[in-house]
Structure formats: structure tokens, C-alpha cells
Motif scaffolding. Structure first.
Motif, PDB file in Angstrom:
ATOM      1  N   GLN A 602     -33.945  31.910  15.197  1.00 47.92           N
ATOM      2  CA  GLN A 602     -35.419  31.458  15.052  1.00 47.92           C
ATOM      3  C   GLN A 602     -36.318  32.272  15.537  1.00 47.92           C
ATOM      4  O   GLN A 602     -37.413  32.591  14.986  1.00 47.92           O
ATOM      5  N   ALA A 603     -36.193  32.991  16.888  1.00 48.06           N
ATOM      6  CA  ALA A 603     -37.020  33.736  17.377  1.00 48.06           C
ATOM      7  C   ALA A 603     -37.296  35.084  16.331  1.00 48.06           C
ATOM      8  O   ALA A 603     -38.671  35.402  16.250  1.00 48.06           O
ATOM      9  N   SER A 604     -36.407  35.607  15.881  1.00 45.86           N
ATOM     10  CA  SER A 604     -36.488  36.595  14.927  1.00 45.86           C
ATOM     11  C   SER A 604     -37.406  36.190  13.682  1.00 45.86           C
ATOM     12  O   SER A 604     -38.044  37.038  12.929  1.00 45.86           O
ATOM     13  N   ARG A 605     -37.649  34.986  13.445  1.00 46.90           N
ATOM     14  CA  ARG A 605     -38.414  34.755  12.232  1.00 46.90           C
ATOM     15  C   ARG A 605     -39.877  34.110  12.486  1.00 46.90           C
ATOM     16  O   ARG A 605     -40.620  33.932  11.671  1.00 46.90           O
ATOM     17  N   ILE A 606     -40.100  34.290  13.703  1.00 47.17           N
ATOM     18  CA  ILE A 606     -41.623  33.850  14.082  1.00 47.17           C
ATOM     19  C   ILE A 606     -42.586  35.065  13.777  1.00 47.17           C
ATOM     20  O   ILE A 606     -42.200  36.296  14.215  1.00 47.17           O
TER      21      ILE A 606
END
Length: 623
Positions: A602-606
Motif C-alpha cells: 500500500q505504501a508503494s502505491r502512494i
């Protein structure tokens, strides 16, 4: 009922609220649906249709999980179309034209037959909050109704403001008052709010239209249906839609009113749907186009009211009438009501977790347009998920979260939570990186087992899905093992300009050719005999065909999904201190601190978090 403590209170009876109430009640939670007007439950505020590009996949997913939208879409349908049939199956999208009055009635009756569900008609003006937990709602009559969880599905009603030309007035939609009090309380609690807008076109009297001047738009010759259950049937008769076009004359007439348009004179500051613009926005943004399509959609089986899709507007009513009268077939048009724009409050969805629970207040969930989305289908899917998770919270169970490779619903919620939105969010197939896996035909295979585990999809549905999957897999196995001789195959291949075979070959290999379809291989005696002897229906045959013809693409996408979702299992501890990671960019630290992702994936998609930031994060987490 007023002294009862409900497990779940759902505020708002639109598409999100209806699905939320049904899901929570069907999971055994005592549920109260509070809405301003019980006569307008699941009202189709805008176009009388369900489904469409990517939206049809969402309705199928809702149905597969045990929601009601697919069933009601079938029982109230007046026309069915499978869109994008000329493209690959990942793009096929079901859509129905609906009977507006029957749609709302069927939803109301389904909800009334749902155990554990109570109803109450009144405006909710605030929440009861103790500490950082919600404990109920307050109404305009001063009542306090207690609950363990609350789901807000307020649609366009939060401080709604309707615009028609220079006139504006409070309202949640035409003929209904706006809801007040909730936004102000939430902002006081620390929530960030914003304003969005949407619009709707005029409704007209079909008796005043000349359909002979328009292009008829019929439904599919062999219509399908939305629901995977056997309680609904495909349509046997359908009502046609029609299409006309604007012209330069129409555009010039519309331009005459631009100085009185709230969009252009600055009275509307908020952003509207990018992919569903008003007619004035279209002729302004696409000035090189000398015409735009107008779809003339009947509102039901028997009514004469028509919805003018493609002519959404907030221009003065006299300008609307004059311009629409210049459209071919509309020369003698009579209005039922003019189009209008509406502004309303929303709350940026980065303030939620993936369960749709707010980060600031425990037990409080947001679903639908309050989260910045647009569309019945997007709202309904969020309502379903919020209702499920509110019920699970009461049961002290882990939240139910769909991943991006499991459902369009998972893509929708992940996009909202991770990226946020400053304009009305609409789902498209292009938003889903795993769309070959997330097809409309296999939503039941993907999600019905999950719905059954939750208790909202019946055992009958599960067994029906398992039978479909078993038969489809056996049929694919048949093609893999059975061979066909040149004398039987070549006439079929030559008729399709496909290279003939010189010796017997597996049917799977022949069927896999791009220009060979199921109707071609059914000409092989063994294939038709297999279909008849195993009593295969069209759903099984279609599933098998997709598995054969797209097996390579599906396998490749599954492999990619497996690789990319490994990071979904790398959890980030709650409240992780990103300020300690000095080698990470300042923007990444700020975004991660604000959104508080639960996994590295999820962090990588921010937006603003780079691959290098993720590498640094993994090092600091000891990975």
C-alpha cells in the motif's frame, strides 16, 4: 426501538446505505436504517441504468458476495446490453436500462424482507461520540439512538446546494432538502472536508419527441442478466433507447447562456466528474467538435418520462429548453423538469482505513459519495463493504478487505484510501492492473466463497458456483485431451481463413487460434456431443472458452499478481515513526505519516513515494 442499542446504524437510504444495511443485517447484526424519506430508498437520482464499463463488473462482484444490487438490476431491467463484446473478455461489461420506479420498489421490498433490519424516517443531524468512539446518532427531533457502529452514506445531501442558472437553493436532490449538522461536527472533531459537484440532465415527455428522426438503440438479441443466482431470469422483451446528436446551432444556443452559468461565472468552485461532464463543459472543452451524442433513455416500462443522457446541465431553464428544442427529434419537446448541478460536502478518503472505518473515530464508517466517488455502483460496493466491516467489528473479528488482484471493489477502495481524490472518482477498467483476472464472468468464482464465509452468500449460491467451475474445468480438460482429424477440422478452419492442419491435433490448440470461436468448434461432432451429454449452459461454455483462448494471458497475469502482492503481506506496525528515516524523501515521510499504510505494498502505491523510498523503508524494517 429508541432505547435499544443497535449493532449498526446506517445513515442514508441510497445505494450505499441500502447495501450496507442489507449486509450488516444478513450477517446477524441488529441494524437500523435511518433516512430522510423512506419512499426514496435506493432512488436512482441520475440515470435509470446500472452497470457499464467497469461498473458492470462491480455489480457482478456485489452480487457474488451476496449483495442485492444485481438481483434488483435484473428484476427492474427493461433492456440488457453486454458492452465491449468486440474486445477481449476483460473488457466485457454488462449494463441494464432500469425501470426507475420498480428499481426503488424492489429494493424497498427486499430490505423489508431482511431479518434484523429496522427502519426510521428522520434527518440525522449529528453523531454521539464518547472519547474516540461513536456510540449513536442524533436526529432533528432531538432523539439519541444508540449503536455500537455507525455507517454514514449521505450521498449528495451534506449541505447540498442545487444550481439552475443564477438560482440556487438547498437540497440533496430535486424536491428533497439538504442534510445539515454532520459536516460541522466532523470538522470540529478534526476531519478534513471538501466540496464536489455533480449534475443531471432534463427529464422530458416522450410523447413530445419524434423518435423517427433518431437512431434506435436496441438491447442484445440474446440478453443475459446480472445476478449469478437462479432467482432472476433474462429479459424476454426489451424497451429500446434512442440516439440523437447536438449540432453547431445547439452549441451556439447553449453559449448564449454561459454568462448565466454557475460553472462559468464562478458561483460553482468545486470539481465535477471528469468523465461525465455537463453539456456546457463539453462544448467548451471540445470546441473543435461540431456535435455530441445524446442518448434518449426511457425511465421505465410504462412511463412516458425520458432521461436525456449526455445533456447534463446547470444552465438557466430557458436556455436548456431553447437548445434542446434544436436537437433533431426534440423540436416539440416538453420538459418534466430541467437539469441542474448540485454541490455537496465530502471527506477526503485518505482519512479512512481499508475497512472504510475512520481513523479519528472508532466504529464510524463512511461509504459512497461522502468519500468522493460518483456512480451508483461505486457507492453500492462501498456500502456493502462498510456494512460487512461494521458487523465484523461488533463481532470482534478481523476486517474484510479485498486486495487489488481479487476484485474491482478492492481496486476502488485501495485507490481511495491510498491516493485520495479531489474530483469525483469513477471506476474504469484501466484502473485495474489485473483486469484480465477481474472479469465480469468469473466474479462468482472469485468472491462467492468469501461471501459464504461471511454469511451473506447462501450455500445454494456456493454450490451453484462450484458446479459451474467444475463443469468449466472439465470442459477445458476435454479440449486438452481430445484430438480432431484434418478431414473434420479443415473445412471449419478454411471457412475462417485459418491454416489447415495436416495431421490430427488437439482441439485445445485449434480452439486457441484467435479467429476460432466456440461456434466454430461446436461444428466438431465430439464437442457438440459433450455439450449435450453434460447439459452445459451458456455460462459454463463461455467460462470454458475464456479459459482456453486466454489461458496464456491469465497465467501470466496471475504470475505477476503473485509477485507484486508479496509486499501485501509485509505489514507496517501501527503508528510507525517515519520521522526516524532520514534517508527517505521529506514528501514520502509526510505522505506515509498522513495515510498510515498498513502494508508495504500500500505504501508503494502512494503518490510521492518512490521505489527508492520503499527500499529504504524495507531496510529500516529489517527486511
Amino acid at each position: 426501538m429508541f432505547d435499544k442499542i443497535y449493532d449498526v446504524i446506517v445513515v442514508g437510504g441510497g445505494h450505499a446505505g441500502s447495501e450496507a444495511a442489507a449486509a450488516a443485517a444478513n450477517m446477524g447484526s441488529s441494524t437500523l436504517l435511518v433516512t430522510m424519506n423512506l419512499q426514496n430508498i435506493a432512488q436512482m437520482s441520475c440515470n435509470p441504468a446500472m452497470g457499464g464499463i467497469a461498473k458492470g463488473q462491480i455489480v457482478r462482484e456485489i452480487d457474488a458476495l451476496g449483495g442485492y444490487s444485481g438481483i434488483v438490476s435484473d428484476t427492474s431491467a427493461i433492456q440488457f446490453k453486454m458492452l465491449n463484446k468486440s474486445k477481449g473478455p476483460a473488457m466485457w461489461s454488462p449494463r441494464v436500462q432500469s425501470d426507475r420506479m420498480r428499481f426503488a420498489e424492489d429494493w424497498r421490498l427486499l430490505l423489508e424482507q431482511t431479518k434484523n433490519l429496522d427502519f426510521y424516517q428522520e434527518m440525522v443531524t449529528g453523531l454521539v461520540i464518547k472519547g474516540d468512539e461513536v456510540t449513536g446518532v442524533k436526529t432533528s427531533l432531538g432523539l439519541e439512538i444508540r449503536a455500537k457502529t455507525v455507517v454514514l452514506t449521505n450521498g449528495t445531501f451534506l449541505n447540498g446546494l442545487i444550481h439552475i442558472g443564477n438560482k440556487n437553493f438547498g437540497g440533496g436532490r430535486a424536491g428533497e432538502k439538504a442534510a445539515t449538522g454532520i459536516t460541522e461536527q466532523l470538522v470540529d472533531l478534526g476531519f478534513e472536508s471538501g466540496r464536489m459537484k455533480t449534475g443531471t440532465p432534463p427529464r422530458v415527455d416522450g410523447r413530445s419527441l419524434d423518435f423517427s428522426k433518431m437512431i434506435e438503440q436496441p438491447g442484445d438479441a440474446v440478453p443475459e442478466k446480472f445476478s449469478y443466482s437462479d432467482i432472476t431470469k433474462p429479459l424476454t422483451t426489451q424497451r429500446p433507447c434512442h440516439m440523437s446528436y447536438t449540432s453547431l446551432e445547439v452549441h451556439n444556443l447553449l453559449r448564449e447562456g454561459f454568462d448565466r452559468s454557475p460553472m462559468f461565472n464562478g458561483r460553482i468552485q468545486s470539481l465535477g466528474p471528469r468523465y461525465c461532464p455537463s453539456i456546457e463543459d463539453k462544448i467548451n472543452r471540445f470546441a473543435d467538435k461540431d456535435r455530441h451524442q445524446i442518448f434518449v433513455e426511457p425511465e421505465g416500462w410504462n412511463t412516458v418520462e425520458y432521461y436525456i443522457n449526455g445533456f447534463s446541465t446547470s444552465l438557466p431553464e430557458d436556455v436548456q429548453f431553447k437548445a434542446l428544442s434544436a436537437v433533431k427529434g426534440f423540436e416539440n419537446v416538453k420538459f418534466f423538469r430541467p437539469g441542474y448541478a448540485i454541490e455537496y460536502d465530502y471527506f477526503p478518503p485518505t482519512q479512512l482505513t481499508h475497512s472504510l472505518e475512520t481513523k479519528l473515530v472508532k466504529g464510524l464508517y463512511f461509504a459512497g459519495q461522502i468519500n468522493g466517488t460518483t456512480g451508483y455502483e461505486e457507492a453500492a460496493s462501498q456500502g456493502l463493504m462498510a456494512g460487512i466491516n461494521a458487523s465484523l467489528k461488533v463481532q470482534e473479528k478481523e476486517p474484510f478487505i479485498l486486495k487489488r488482484n481479487e476484485a474491482y471493489i478492492g481496486v476502488l477502495i485501495d485507490d481511495l484510501i491510498t491516493k485520495g481524490t479531489d474530483e469525483p472518482y469513477r471506476m474504469f477498467t484501466s484502473r485495474a492492473e489485473y483486469r484480465t483476472l477481474l472479469r465480469q464472468d468469473n466474479a462468482d468464482i472469485r468472491l462467492t466463497p468469501k461471501g459464504y464465509e461471511l454469511g451473506i452468500a447462501s450455500e445454494k449460491r456456493l454450490k451453484r458456483m462450484e458446479e459451474k467451475l467444475s463443469k468449466a474445468e472439465a470442459f477445458v480438460g476435454f479440449f486438452r485431451t481430445q484430438s480432431v482429424k484434418p478431414e473434420e477440422a479443415n473445412p471449419v478452419l478454411e471457412s475462417k481463413d485459418s491454416q489447415p492442419i495436416r495431421q490430427s491435433d488437439k482441439m485445445f490448440k485449434i480452439f486457441s487460434r484467435p479467429n476460432i470461436g466456440i461456434e466454430d468448434v461446436r461444428k466438431f461432432e465430439a464437442v457438440e456431443a459433450y455439450i449435450q451429454s453434460n447439459d452445459l449452459d451458456n455460462e459454463v461454455i463461455e467460462q470454458a472458452e475464456i479459459q482456453v483462448k486466454y489461458s496464456g494471458y491469465i497465467a501470466k497475469e496471475k504470475l505477476n499478481a503473485d509477485k507484486l502482492t508479496r509486499l501485501e503481506y509485509v505489514k507496517i506496525p501501527s503508528g510507525y515513526d517515519y520521522s526516524q528515516i532520514k534517508s527517505m524523501s521529506y514528501e514520502a515521510r509526510e505522505k506515509l505519516k498522513k495515510i498510515q499504510p498498513t502494508t508495504v505494498a500500500q505504501a508503494s502505491r502512494i503518490s510521492g513515494v518512490s521505489p527508492n523510498d520503499i527500499s529504504v523503508l524495507l531496510v529500516y524494517m529489517g527486511r
